[in-house]
Design an enzyme around this catalytic site. Structure first.
Site, PDB file in Angstrom:
ATOM      1  N   ARG A  21       0.834  -1.216   0.000  1.00  0.00           N
ATOM      2  CA  ARG A  21       0.000   0.000   0.000  1.00  0.00           C
ATOM      3  C   ARG A  21       0.868   1.265   0.000  1.00  0.00           C
ATOM      4  NH1 ARG A  21      -1.103   0.757   6.096  1.00  0.00           N
ATOM      5  NH2 ARG A  21       0.066  -0.972   6.987  1.00  0.00           N
ATOM      6  N   SER A  48      -4.169   4.387   6.793  1.00  0.00           N
ATOM      7  CA  SER A  48      -3.901   2.957   6.631  1.00  0.00           C
ATOM      8  C   SER A  48      -3.976   2.515   5.174  1.00  0.00           C
ATOM      9  CB  SER A  48      -4.805   2.110   7.526  1.00  0.00           C
ATOM     10  OG  SER A  48      -6.126   2.188   7.106  1.00  0.00           O
ATOM     11  N   GLU A  69     -19.219   3.865   2.252  1.00  0.00           N
ATOM     12  CA  GLU A  69     -18.587   3.304   1.061  1.00  0.00           C
ATOM     13  C   GLU A  69     -19.485   3.342  -0.172  1.00  0.00           C
ATOM     14  OE1 GLU A  69     -18.928   1.696   3.934  1.00  0.00           O
ATOM     15  OE2 GLU A  69     -16.910   1.923   4.794  1.00  0.00           O
ATOM     16  N   PHE A  94     -14.981  -3.670   2.710  1.00  0.00           N
ATOM     17  CA  PHE A  94     -16.068  -2.696   2.624  1.00  0.00           C
ATOM     18  C   PHE A  94     -16.268  -2.203   1.189  1.00  0.00           C
ATOM     19  CE2 PHE A  94     -15.182  -3.442   6.778  1.00  0.00           C
ATOM     20  CZ  PHE A  94     -14.141  -2.708   7.339  1.00  0.00           C
ATOM     21  N   ASP A 128      -7.112  -8.266  13.335  1.00  0.00           N
ATOM     22  CA  ASP A 128      -8.479  -7.764  13.175  1.00  0.00           C
ATOM     23  C   ASP A 128      -9.475  -8.897  12.948  1.00  0.00           C
ATOM     24  OD1 ASP A 128      -8.084  -4.507  11.495  1.00  0.00           O
ATOM     25  OD2 ASP A 128      -8.001  -5.111  13.605  1.00  0.00           O
ATOM     26  N   ARG A 178      -2.074  -5.533   3.815  1.00  0.00           N
ATOM     27  CA  ARG A 178      -1.781  -4.672   4.971  1.00  0.00           C
ATOM     28  C   ARG A 178      -0.318  -4.786   5.386  1.00  0.00           C
ATOM     29  NH1 ARG A 178      -1.781  -5.769  10.653  1.00  0.00           N
ATOM     30  NH2 ARG A 178      -1.929  -3.826  11.822  1.00  0.00           N
TER      31      ARG A 178
END
Lengths: 332, 292
Positions: A21, A48, A69, A94, A128, A178
């Site tokens: 990312r 993030s 979203e 999402f 998570d 991530r």
């Protein structure tokens, strides 16, 4: 030899690692510098997703959308109508998870060049847990007409992919991880949407990887070499459209295929390959990925190991596959 | 539009559009009646008075934008576009037929002049807001406006309220939304299915400037649009009270004419004939046809 320059240190323990990312963030900033029509929208996840890099450079072209979203992608659709090239960022769970219909109607059917950035895809999202570990996004996006689907292999490639997507004039999806992942490409490695790359030549089996799983296949190929098996590694960062020519050439050479993705194999990358080879060049197929189950909380390393998504944990299954299934080379 | 029509001429145009709608739906054999009919004045006033557009240049770079969010009501938009000269009126009878540019729910790429693709409810407002944001903050073109039409049943959708919050936050003053408050949706009256009131209060609390008008009164529609343009620090919403099926007495007030299911909610040949006669003669008030 291959045309794709591999990072010479890719297999070392201290290989450079970076979350892809970050590469996306850099790539988006560069795209913004190249074209003032590029704008960015984010659903309350600026840091993030690393879209923050673009926001800092172009605060007037960045829009905070809040945790909404559906609005995220439909406002982007409107901005595309007004001539902009919008990148929308949220977690893949999402977006496209929640707003798939709006993407279908206002971006794909409506044919607007909105770019969906699905961050935090895969089980390596970590603690998570399953709700945030998006595994179904490849299937969801590749089934949509007009949608381009890209899963970059590392951070350097993510930067190139983002720039290419900014210029392709089409609805596009880019899938990001991530966690930091090893960098196996270099600044000189090619990247073109719709192209697959042979990273390592071999004769006994074709290992097709997408996204960050290609690195694991590179490591797997080294284990296989020790076992006397010559594996060809093909990196397929563009899941749609598939580079059929490169993929089929490899499969026709080796007569055996393994695919790997950090996603549900159902409808995902392995399924795309299954569809291709069934119609054009049948060959035995072993798909590595999530087998119809969700992820769970854990450290990224733990989870990849637990779900068999590392070179080491892929090895037993692949050895068995090679042991039991003959190569199918009818000589097309 | 360059020619200024009088209110009487606009009323006549709305009646023409109602007739077009009846003919289109009869020829198509499916579609939606009540909403398109009750939107005739609003859409007529937008296309023939309020909006700055050029039918011969659908992508004119200085145009105002129109987003139909309740895409099932597209027959009224197609009729207005044909009347305005975007395409030949004869094409209206191709509605919903295979190969037609007039798809059952509007698809932007099929017909020049459409700004969006809609049908699934709740997205058009966001798209309109996206254009309004771009005009106001990025391209800085304060003289261009974005108009949207939504249904009232459509306001059940969460996407609508996300857009409402967004427009309120960014004070999208170049955005003006007309809600077709006809009080019906497929399963019945809106206040029985999913009550919307206090509707004006909801929009006010989201930071919008709210007006409520008779959606069949052309002067009220014109005044509301002028007021919306004069409000420079808020987005505008105009709640238009309408009679579903307006203009055809056997359709008025009846949610069964909303439309949707094959063969239902659209007039058959006899019903179409009756409806057209009523529309053409202004319900018997004109004893011979032709001229204003």
């Amino acid at each position: 030899m291959s045309d794709f320059e591999l990072n010479p240190h890719y297999a070392s323990e201290d290989v450079k690692q970076e979350p892809n990312r970050v590469g996306f963030g850099r790539g988006l900033k560069a795209a913004g510098e190249a074209n003032e029509a590029v704008v960015a929208l984010c659903a309350d996840l600026t840091d993030s997703t690393q879209i923050s890099i673009f926001k800092e450079a172009f605060p007037d072209r960045y829009i905070e959308m809040g945790v909404a979203e559906q609005n995220l992608v439909t406002v982007a659709s409107g901005m595309a109508r007004a001539g902009k090239i919008p990148f929308t960022a949220s977690y893949a769970a999402f977006s496209p998870g929640r707003n798939w219909e709006q993407i279908r109607t206002t971006i794909c059917l409506n044919q607007q060049p909105v770019k969906i950035v699905g961050a935090h895809a895969g089980v390596s999202v970590g603690p998570d847990g399953a709700t945030h570990q998006m595994l179904e996004d490849i299937a969801l996006m590749r089934v949509l007409p007009h949608m381009v689907v890209v899963a970059p292999g590392d951070s350097i490639e993510a930067e190139k992919a983002t720039r290419a997507i900014a210029e392709n004039g089409k609805p596009s999806y880019i899938r990001l991880a991530r966690e930091k992942t090893p960098i196996f490409s270099t600044d000189n490695s090619p990247f073109e949407i719709g192209k697959a790359y042979v990273l390592r030549q071999g004769d006994d089996v074709s290992l097709l990887g997408t996204g960050t799983m290609t690195y694991q296949l590179l490591m797997l190929s080294r284990f296989l070499e020790t076992a006397g098996i010559s594996a060809e590694v093909v990196h397929v960062p563009t899941i749609k459209p598939l580079d059929e020519a490169t993929i089929l050439k490899s499969i026709q050479k080796t007569g055996r295929v393994v695919t790997a993705e950090e996603a549900q194999i159902a409808g995902g990358f392995g399924s795309a390959i299954a569809e291709l080879i069934s119609e054009k060049s049948p060959a035995p197929l072993h798909r590595i990925g999530m087998r119809d189950r969700f992820g769970e909380s854990g450290t990224p390393g733990e989870l990849l190991t637990y779900f068999g998504l590392t070179g080491e944990t892929m090895l037993p299954g692949v050895l068995k596959f090679i042991d039991t299934v003959p190569q199918y080379k009818p000589g097309y | 539009m360059s020619d200024d029509l009088t209110v009487t001429q606009l009323k006549h145009k709305a009646s023409e559009i109602r007739q077009d709608i009846i003919k289109m739906l009869e020829a198509a054999g499916s579609g939606h009646s009540a909403g398109p009919l009750d939107l005739a004045e609003i859409v007529t006033t937008l296309y023939f008075d309020i909006m700055n557009i050029r039918p011969s240049q659908p992508n004119w770079g200085e145009r105002d934008f129109f987003f139909l969010s309740n895409g099932h009501c597209v027959p009224v938009q197609y009729a207005a576009m044909a009347e305005a000269g975007f395409f030949d009126k004869a094409e209206l009878l191709t509605l919903r037929k295979r190969g037609s540019r007039l798809q059952g729910h509007p698809e932007r790429t099929k017909l020049p002049g459409l700004e969006n693709t809609s049908g699934p409810l709740g997205s058009g407002l966001s798209q309109a807001a996206g254009v309004a944001y771009t005009l106001q903050y990025i391209d800085k073109q304060p003289h261009r406006f974005v108009y949207a039409v939504t249904g009232d049943g459509e306001l059940d959708e969460g996407n609508i309220w996300e857009a409402a919050m967004f427009a309120g936050k960014y004070k999208l003053s170049q955005l003006c939304v007309f809600i077709d408050r006809n009080n019906i949706q497929i399963d019945g009256n809106t206040e029985d299915v999913m009550p919307l009131e206090n509707l004006a209060g909801k929009w006010e609390s989201f930071g919008w400037h709210v007006q409520e008008i008779d959606g069949h009164n052309i002067e009220s529609i014109q005044d509301a649009a002028s007021m919306a343009k004069a409000i420079t620090n808020q987005p505008s919403v105009v709640i238009c009270h309408t009679i579903p099926g307006k203009g055809v007495d056997f359709m008025e007030y009846d949610y069964h004419w909303h439309g949707g299911a094959p063969g239902s909610g659209v007039p058959n040949h006899e019903q179409a004939k009756t409806a057209l006669k009523k529309l053409r003669t202004l319900d018997g008030k004109i004893t011979h046809e032709g001229g204003l």
